[in-house]
Design a protein around this motif. Structure first.
Motif, PDB file in Angstrom:
ATOM      1  N   PHE A   1       0.832  -1.189   0.054  1.00 44.69           N
ATOM      2  CA  PHE A   1       0.239  -0.187  -0.016  1.00 44.69           C
ATOM      3  C   PHE A   1       0.758   1.234  -0.021  1.00 44.69           C
ATOM      4  N   GLY A   2       1.946   1.156   0.804  1.00 38.02           N
ATOM      5  CA  GLY A   2       2.694   2.459   0.714  1.00 38.02           C
ATOM      6  C   GLY A   2       3.455   2.662  -0.472  1.00 38.02           C
ATOM      7  N   VAL A   3       3.984   1.722  -0.995  1.00 40.91           N
ATOM      8  CA  VAL A   3       4.915   1.831  -2.161  1.00 40.91           C
ATOM      9  C   VAL A   3       3.915   2.136  -3.544  1.00 40.91           C
ATOM     10  N   GLY A   4       2.599   1.713  -3.252  1.00 43.11           N
ATOM     11  CA  GLY A   4       1.475   2.084  -4.268  1.00 43.11           C
ATOM     12  C   GLY A   4       1.512   3.589  -4.253  1.00 43.11           C
ATOM     13  N   ILE A   5       1.388   4.100  -3.097  1.00 42.93           N
ATOM     14  CA  ILE A   5       1.502   5.611  -3.202  1.00 42.93           C
ATOM     15  C   ILE A   5       2.910   6.361  -3.473  1.00 42.93           C
ATOM     16  N   ILE A   6       3.856   5.641  -3.141  1.00 41.43           N
ATOM     17  CA  ILE A   6       5.115   6.260  -3.488  1.00 41.43           C
ATOM     18  C   ILE A   6       5.319   6.270  -4.996  1.00 41.43           C
ATOM     19  N   SER A   7       4.992   5.252  -5.594  1.00 37.86           N
ATOM     20  CA  SER A   7       5.213   5.289  -6.984  1.00 37.86           C
ATOM     21  C   SER A   7       4.482   6.217  -7.995  1.00 37.86           C
ATOM     22  N   TYR A   8       3.637   6.911  -7.246  1.00 34.82           N
ATOM     23  CA  TYR A   8       2.723   8.129  -7.823  1.00 34.82           C
ATOM     24  C   TYR A   8       3.427   9.451  -7.334  1.00 34.82           C
ATOM     25  N   VAL A   9       3.487   9.441  -6.194  1.00 33.81           N
ATOM     26  CA  VAL A   9       3.683  10.836  -5.579  1.00 33.81           C
ATOM     27  C   VAL A   9       5.330  11.246  -5.793  1.00 33.81           C
ATOM     28  N   VAL A  10       6.339  10.310  -5.662  1.00 36.05           N
ATOM     29  CA  VAL A  10       7.527  10.860  -5.765  1.00 36.05           C
ATOM     30  C   VAL A  10       7.976  11.442  -7.264  1.00 36.05           C
ATOM     31  N   PRO A  11       7.800  10.626  -8.422  1.00 38.18           N
ATOM     32  CA  PRO A  11       7.896  11.381  -9.484  1.00 38.18           C
ATOM     33  C   PRO A  11       7.018  12.545  -9.856  1.00 38.18           C
ATOM     34  N   VAL A  12       5.920  12.711  -9.280  1.00 37.16           N
ATOM     35  CA  VAL A  12       5.392  14.031  -9.453  1.00 37.16           C
ATOM     36  C   VAL A  12       6.005  15.065  -8.756  1.00 37.16           C
ATOM     37  N   TYR A  13       6.339  14.784  -7.256  1.00 39.34           N
ATOM     38  CA  TYR A  13       6.842  15.867  -6.695  1.00 39.34           C
ATOM     39  C   TYR A  13       8.239  16.328  -7.281  1.00 39.34           C
ATOM     40  N   ILE A  14       9.204  15.224  -7.923  1.00 39.59           N
ATOM     41  CA  ILE A  14      10.209  15.930  -8.216  1.00 39.59           C
ATOM     42  C   ILE A  14      10.263  16.479  -9.550  1.00 39.59           C
ATOM     43  N   ALA A  15       9.092  16.275 -10.491  1.00 36.60           N
ATOM     44  CA  ALA A  15       8.961  16.959 -11.674  1.00 36.60           C
ATOM     45  C   ALA A  15       8.496  18.282 -11.282  1.00 36.60           C
TER      46      ALA A  15
END
Length: 282
Positions: free
Chosen positions: A137-151
């Motif tokens: 569940f945690g990595v499901g959120i990470i897989s979206y929010v990390v690249p979005v935040y960096i971009a």
């Protein structure tokens, strides 16, 4: 005299435009300490993602031996990460949009850290599977929010370089789990997987929120402060701030138009025809 004065004024204007253009380019291309720190803290979640994917293979023999699981039970443990990931991915967009990018990463860190510790100190298969689902569940959120935040924090001309670090750190986490998983026990390997989660949880206190999310929420002053922190104290952010405002306004207007087109008469007829055709084929 008039011609020479006109030529001099044109030369001065050209020099000023060149200076302004170069200063804008410098501000856009600048890599500041805050930008690097923010990207590093974000990709700690990607590293955790890679560790979670690579964990099940080197830990298999130790878990089967210590907990007495069957191959079928361990297959459930290995694959149930995907179930948690699908659930987390469904809610990741809403969580990141409502609570912000930083809070979404905090939220994922809670689930990932709990999952790793549940696996590390488990005595039976129940907590083993619960921990694996929690990590998923945690990595499901990470897989979206990390690249979005960096971009959203990276300068336009360096965005590709920074966002590629997401995939790089996933691969590094995956490789690390394989390399050291054959040397240390499966419980110790689970504790290693929790380290990047804890690093990210602490590091999030020291990095700014995404400027684009702040302006989307109408938090104007915080938006300018966050953008200034990421670009540096001496950088001129006026042009980039104006571009972000224009883009967010245009994006919100286009979303309203797309939503309203769903209620047009021709669109309703088209949808009904598609639904009828689908029912007929079934």
């Amino acid at each position: 005299m008039e011609e020479t004065g006109l030529e001099e004024s044109l030369i001065i204007q050209q020099q000023e435009s060149i200076k302004n253009g170069s200063s804008r380019d410098m501000s856009k291309s600048s890599i500041t300490a805050v930008l690097v720190l923010s990207a590093f803290v974000a990709v700690c979640g990607s590293f955790c993602y890679g560790c979670a994917v690579g964990y099940s293979s080197p830990a298999e023999s130790g878990i089967l031996k210590d907990l007495g699981l069957s191959v079928a039970d361990y297959s459930v443990f290995g694959s149930i990460l995907t179930v948690g990931g699908m659930i987390g991915a469904v809610f990741s967009g809403k969580i990141a949009d409502i609570f912000g990018r930083r809070r979404a990463m905090w939220f994922s860190d809670i689930f990932c850290t709990f999952g790793w510790f549940a696996i590390a100190f488990t005595k039976n298969s129940l907590w083993l599977d619960l921990g694996r689902v929690s990590i998923g569940f945690g990595v499901g959120i990470i897989s979206y929010v990390v690249p979005v935040y960096i971009a959203e924090i990276a300068p336009k001309d360096l965005r590709g370089v920074f966002t590629s670090s997401n995939q790089l750190m996933i691969t590094c986490g995956f490789s690390l789990a394989f390399f050291i998983g054959n040397v240390i026990s499966w419980r110790s390997l689970a504790l290693v997987g929790a380290v990047p989660c804890l690093l990210q949880f602490i590091g999030l206190f020291f990095i700014p929120e995404s400027p684009r999310w702040l302006i989307k929420m109408g938090r104007e002053k915080e938006f300018e402060n966050a953008l200034q922190r990421v670009r540096g104290k001496q950088a001129d952010i006026s042009e980039e701030a104006a571009e972000i405002r224009d883009y967010m306004e245009a994006s919100q207007n286009s979303q309203r138009v797309e939503f309203l087109t769903c209620f047009r008469g021709d669109m309703r007829i088209h949808s009904l025809l598609e639904l009828a055709l689908c029912c007929y084929n079934n």
